[in-house]
Design a protein around this motif. Sequence first.
Motif, PDB file in Angstrom:
ATOM      1  N   ARG A   1     -88.247  25.946  64.306  1.00  0.00           N
ATOM      2  CA  ARG A   1     -88.610  24.663  64.921  1.00  0.00           C
ATOM      3  C   ARG A   1     -87.664  24.233  66.045  1.00  0.00           C
ATOM      4  NH1 ARG A   1     -87.276  19.778  60.652  1.00  0.00           N
ATOM      5  NH2 ARG A   1     -85.218  19.315  61.449  1.00  0.00           N
TER       6      ARG A   1
ATOM      7  N   LYS B   1     -86.640  28.078  58.745  1.00  0.00           N
ATOM      8  CA  LYS B   1     -87.340  26.855  59.153  1.00  0.00           C
ATOM      9  C   LYS B   1     -86.671  26.232  60.374  1.00  0.00           C
ATOM     10  CE  LYS B   1     -86.399  22.831  57.243  1.00  0.00           C
ATOM     11  NZ  LYS B   1     -86.333  21.666  56.348  1.00  0.00           N
TER      12      LYS B   1
ATOM     13  N   GLU C   1     -95.433  30.608  56.491  1.00  0.00           N
ATOM     14  CA  GLU C   1     -95.775  31.996  56.169  1.00  0.00           C
ATOM     15  C   GLU C   1     -94.561  32.910  56.365  1.00  0.00           C
ATOM     16  OE1 GLU C   1     -98.559  32.763  54.664  1.00  0.00           O
ATOM     17  OE2 GLU C   1     -99.143  30.663  54.843  1.00  0.00           O
TER      18      GLU C   1
ATOM     19  N   ASN D   1     -99.456  18.991  56.491  1.00  0.00           N
ATOM     20  CA  ASN D   1     -99.818  20.370  56.183  1.00  0.00           C
ATOM     21  C   ASN D   1     -99.525  21.369  57.297  1.00  0.00           C
ATOM     22  OD1 ASN D   1    -100.958  19.919  53.518  1.00  0.00           O
ATOM     23  ND2 ASN D   1    -102.494  18.737  54.608  1.00  0.00           N
ATOM     24  N   SER D   2     -99.562  20.942  58.525  1.00  0.00           N
ATOM     25  CA  SER D   2     -99.311  21.848  59.649  1.00  0.00           C
ATOM     26  C   SER D   2     -98.658  21.099  60.806  1.00  0.00           C
ATOM     27  CB  SER D   2    -100.631  22.466  60.122  1.00  0.00           C
ATOM     28  OG  SER D   2    -101.177  23.291  59.139  1.00  0.00           O
TER      29      SER D   2
ATOM     30  N   TYR E   1     -93.945  23.350  63.574  1.00  0.00           N
ATOM     31  CA  TYR E   1     -93.921  24.526  62.702  1.00  0.00           C
ATOM     32  C   TYR E   1     -95.105  25.456  62.946  1.00  0.00           C
ATOM     33  CZ  TYR E   1     -90.362  22.197  59.871  1.00  0.00           C
ATOM     34  OH  TYR E   1     -89.222  21.585  59.440  1.00  0.00           O
ATOM     35  N   THR E   2     -95.992  25.099  63.853  1.00  0.00           N
ATOM     36  CA  THR E   2     -97.195  25.912  64.063  1.00  0.00           C
ATOM     37  C   THR E   2     -97.281  26.470  65.476  1.00  0.00           C
ATOM     38  OG1 THR E   2     -98.469  23.916  64.567  1.00  0.00           O
ATOM     39  CG2 THR E   2     -98.543  24.710  62.302  1.00  0.00           C
ATOM     40  N   THR E   3     -96.211  26.421  66.209  1.00  0.00           N
ATOM     41  CA  THR E   3     -96.194  26.975  67.553  1.00  0.00           C
ATOM     42  C   THR E   3     -95.891  28.465  67.455  1.00  0.00           C
ATOM     43  OG1 THR E   3     -95.391  24.882  68.391  1.00  0.00           O
ATOM     44  CG2 THR E   3     -95.110  26.779  69.812  1.00  0.00           C
TER      45      THR E   3
ATOM     46  N   GLU F   1     -97.377  30.708  61.458  1.00  0.00           N
ATOM     47  CA  GLU F   1     -96.949  29.408  60.962  1.00  0.00           C
ATOM     48  C   GLU F   1     -95.648  29.612  60.200  1.00  0.00           C
ATOM     49  OE1 GLU F   1     -98.714  25.480  58.753  1.00  0.00           O
ATOM     50  OE2 GLU F   1    -100.073  27.063  59.363  1.00  0.00           O
ATOM     51  N   THR F   2     -94.718  28.709  60.382  1.00  0.00           N
ATOM     52  CA  THR F   2     -93.375  28.866  59.821  1.00  0.00           C
ATOM     53  C   THR F   2     -93.392  29.071  58.313  1.00  0.00           C
ATOM     54  OG1 THR F   2     -92.478  27.550  61.616  1.00  0.00           O
ATOM     55  CG2 THR F   2     -91.093  27.796  59.689  1.00  0.00           C
TER      56      THR F   2
ATOM     57  N   GLN G   1     -96.827  20.194  64.121  1.00  0.00           N
ATOM     58  CA  GLN G   1     -96.864  20.943  65.375  1.00  0.00           C
ATOM     59  C   GLN G   1     -95.597  21.761  65.621  1.00  0.00           C
ATOM     60  OE1 GLN G   1     -97.931  17.853  68.171  1.00  0.00           O
ATOM     61  NE2 GLN G   1    -100.031  18.605  68.229  1.00  0.00           N
TER      62      GLN G   1
ATOM     63  N   LYS H   1    -106.184  31.031  69.158  1.00  0.00           N
ATOM     64  CA  LYS H   1    -105.669  29.957  70.010  1.00  0.00           C
ATOM     65  C   LYS H   1    -106.816  29.051  70.437  1.00  0.00           C
ATOM     66  CE  LYS H   1    -102.570  28.800  73.657  1.00  0.00           C
ATOM     67  NZ  LYS H   1    -101.493  29.166  74.506  1.00  0.00           N
TER      68      LYS H   1
END
Length: 151
Positions: free
Chosen positions: A119, A115, A92, A78-79, A83-85, A89-90, A81, A25
Amino acid sequence: MTKANVGDWIRITKEKPEVDREIGKEYEVIDTVSEIFNCPQVIVERLRRENGEAYEEEFVTEDCYEVIGNRPEPDAVNSPQHYTTGRFETIEMIKEIAGGYDDGFLGHCVGTSVKYFARAPHKHESPAECLRKAAKYAEWAADRAEELDEK
């Protein structure tokens, strides 16, 4: 070890049992403290009351972070936000879950449902639209699984 200064961004590299903080983090340093309990620390988060007065601070010792410089700009391709909370990471999660299906369409529907579920609380003001989409893709996945079972 590079010492962090106010305005720097740091990434957590080590957990402490007494502190609930995720490795990886990133935080902005908002203040520094020379020493607390004979250990240099930085303050990375300060929760505030409605009147703006600080009431809780998050301290990080120097052995638990690395300085990463300025906060990286969000990467919408690429990442994104939304999807990366969270811890994963979504993409994965989608690879792991949808990869278990032999049928391409079934895997696609399951992955797309994941997905939208992931999100939902982050993309729009209300999660309702994403949850409806997730449910629709889950319904299509279930229908396809039943079709395959009948063959």
